[in-house]
Design a protein around this motif. Structure first.
Motif, PDB file in Angstrom:
ATOM      1  N   SER A  98       0.814  -1.221   0.000  1.00  0.00           N
ATOM      2  CA  SER A  98       0.000   0.000   0.000  1.00  0.00           C
ATOM      3  C   SER A  98       0.848   1.272   0.000  1.00  0.00           C
ATOM      4  O   SER A  98       0.723   2.114  -0.886  1.00  0.00           O
ATOM      5  CB  SER A  98      -0.934   0.000   1.201  1.00  0.00           C
ATOM      6  N   ASP A  99       1.748   1.410   0.988  1.00  0.00           N
ATOM      7  CA  ASP A  99       2.517   2.655   1.100  1.00  0.00           C
ATOM      8  C   ASP A  99       3.994   2.486   0.770  1.00  0.00           C
ATOM      9  O   ASP A  99       4.753   3.452   0.835  1.00  0.00           O
ATOM     10  CB  ASP A  99       2.365   3.260   2.497  1.00  0.00           C
ATOM     11  N   ASN A 101       6.379   1.288   2.362  1.00  0.00           N
ATOM     12  CA  ASN A 101       7.278   1.310   3.511  1.00  0.00           C
ATOM     13  C   ASN A 101       7.480  -0.110   4.048  1.00  0.00           C
ATOM     14  O   ASN A 101       6.795  -1.054   3.639  1.00  0.00           O
ATOM     15  CB  ASN A 101       6.720   2.217   4.605  1.00  0.00           C
ATOM     16  N   LEU A 130       5.260   9.505   2.728  1.00  0.00           N
ATOM     17  CA  LEU A 130       4.359   9.080   3.808  1.00  0.00           C
ATOM     18  C   LEU A 130       5.175   8.317   4.843  1.00  0.00           C
ATOM     19  O   LEU A 130       5.895   7.374   4.515  1.00  0.00           O
ATOM     20  CB  LEU A 130       3.241   8.192   3.254  1.00  0.00           C
ATOM     21  N   PRO A 277      -2.249   6.108  -5.119  1.00  0.00           N
ATOM     22  CA  PRO A 277      -1.591   5.965  -3.803  1.00  0.00           C
ATOM     23  C   PRO A 277      -2.552   6.302  -2.663  1.00  0.00           C
ATOM     24  O   PRO A 277      -3.642   6.835  -2.879  1.00  0.00           O
ATOM     25  CB  PRO A 277      -0.451   6.984  -3.876  1.00  0.00           C
ATOM     26  N   ILE A 278      -2.122   5.974  -1.456  1.00  0.00           N
ATOM     27  CA  ILE A 278      -2.915   6.301  -0.267  1.00  0.00           C
ATOM     28  C   ILE A 278      -3.163   7.802  -0.214  1.00  0.00           C
ATOM     29  O   ILE A 278      -2.245   8.608  -0.401  1.00  0.00           O
ATOM     30  CB  ILE A 278      -2.174   5.842   1.009  1.00  0.00           C
ATOM     31  N   SER A 280      -3.816  10.659   2.104  1.00  0.00           N
ATOM     32  CA  SER A 280      -3.685  10.968   3.524  1.00  0.00           C
ATOM     33  C   SER A 280      -3.282  12.422   3.686  1.00  0.00           C
ATOM     34  O   SER A 280      -2.472  12.952   2.908  1.00  0.00           O
ATOM     35  CB  SER A 280      -2.629  10.062   4.167  1.00  0.00           C
ATOM     36  N   HIS A 283       0.443  12.945   3.922  1.00  0.00           N
ATOM     37  CA  HIS A 283       1.279  12.645   2.754  1.00  0.00           C
ATOM     38  C   HIS A 283       1.818  13.942   2.159  1.00  0.00           C
ATOM     39  O   HIS A 283       1.067  14.879   1.909  1.00  0.00           O
ATOM     40  CB  HIS A 283       0.438  11.900   1.713  1.00  0.00           C
TER      41      HIS A 283
END
Length: 373
Positions: A98-99, A101, A130, A277-278, A280, A283
């Motif tokens: 998802s991110d 990381n 993020l 992408p997410i 947020s 972000h």
């Protein structure tokens, strides 16, 4: 539409005029003071590039041959490269789909399996702008007595729980040329919240020279001593001036990238073959990474024919020849990173892009998506 690039000269006429006014100033002190205020930390070390910052951080914690450092398999290659300079061993970690990381569950399993007295630290990346789940990772690292070095190379201004990463952390590494993705200058810096590590980093960054080292005779100004193997990583005054001019605008640039990301999010949502992408509020969108569910390279090729340049951030390290051969790695060893790599594509998100350029990119992506098979 003219060619839209990911990296361009973003030094404006105003920036160039400002640079002239800084040529005769103590730019190293000016920039250092600005960063001390920005991060609420007195211990700032400037370097001539980001790889040097990584290497200096590892030198400052006295990394030795055979020591082990955890890092994301989806890091920029300068992370593993810096570890290998010491003949130390990078232990690669899979990432979230998802991110992008570090995958917390994968980290837990790795620590349980590879607990070792030579395990010194984790280089924790914060991909695309993020932040990683720092609190959970810190709890794990405290339990296993390993240090966290934040890799914020391409995420200047990134925050975690409303604080800049680096304000309260052991070591955080940043790159200046990522402020505007500007290829005209390079530079890096470390934010260090450990006085002894800071003193060692400062010493090594100056060729490990101690000036006026020999008692009362030192007042002549030309005696010095060498107390370790040091480096010549210091930033030049001109690069410090450029960095200072650009870093003062970092909040404006984050604001503009978020505006561009909102256009992307609004225009490209609900497409058949594109995953966004997410979304947020935290972000900072140093990268805007979409996923193309099939034929990613052909998709990128078609965008290039429309004068839109894209990028991959990044190729997993286990795909790269040196590391693949050195550690006998397979491309399937990190399934999440593999899945990401097959689909990810970074769209331009430079702060100097006009709305017309952003909407043109959206138009092209939507047009391709509607015909994609």
């Amino acid at each position: 539409m003219k060619e839209i690039s990911n990296f361009v000269n973003t030094l404006s006429k105003e920036d160039k005029e400002s640079l002239i006014s800084y040529l005769d100033k103590d730019n190293i002190s000016i920039l250092t003071s600005y960063l001390q205020d920005m991060f609420k930390c007195k211990n700032i070390v400037l370097t001539n590039n980001h790889t040097a910052a990584h290497h200096l951080a590892l030198s400052a914690i006295d990394l030795k041959r055979g020591d082990k450092i955890l890092c994301s398999v989806n890091s920029f290659p300068n992370v593993a490269q810096s570890i290998r300079y010491f003949d130390a061993e990078p232990i690669f970690l899979d990432v979230n789909t998802s991110d992008f990381n570090i995958d917390l569950s994968y980290l837990k399993k790795t620590l349980e399996f590879k607990k070792h007295k030579k395990l010194k630290a984790i280089i924790l990346n914060h991909s695309a702008g993020l932040a990683s789940c720092i609190d959970e990772i810190k709890e794990l690292c405290d339990f296993y007595n390993i240090k966290i070095i934040n890799d914020c190379g391409f995420s200047l201004g990134i925050e975690y729980k409303n604080k800049l990463i680096g304000e309260n952390d052991f070591i955080s590494s940043y790159a200046f040329n990522a402020v505007s993705k500007n290829p005209l200058f390079s530079g890096g810096f470390l934010v260090i919240n450990d006085d002894s590590v800071y003193k060692r980093a400062e010493l090594l960054n100056n060729n490990a020279i101690i000036e006026n080292a020999w008692g009362k005779d030192g007042n002549l100004g030309y005696f010095y001593d060498i107390v370790d193997i040091g480096y010549e990583y210091k930033m030049s005054s001109i690069c410090a001036a450029l960095a200072f001019i650009k870093i003062q605008k970092y909040k404006e640039e984050i604001k503009r990238r978020r505006q561009i990301a909102k256009i992307y999010n609004d225009e490209l949502s609900n497409l058949k073959h594109i995953h966004l992408p997410i979304d947020s509020k935290e972000h900072i969108y140093s990268r805007y990474i979409i996923k193309v569910d099939k034929n990613r390279d052909n998709f990128a090729r078609r965008l290039k024919e429309m004068n839109i340049n894209t990028a991959i951030n990044y190729i997993p390290i286990n795909f790269l020849s040196y590391y693949k051969q050195k550690y006998n790695l397979k491309i399937t060893d990190f399934p999440n990173a593999l899945s990401n790599y097959q689909q990810i594509l970074s769209l331009p998100i430079r702060a100097d892009l006009s709305d017309d350029e952003v909407y043109y990119i959206c138009k092209c992506v939507k047009e391709l998506d509607s015909k994609w098979v």
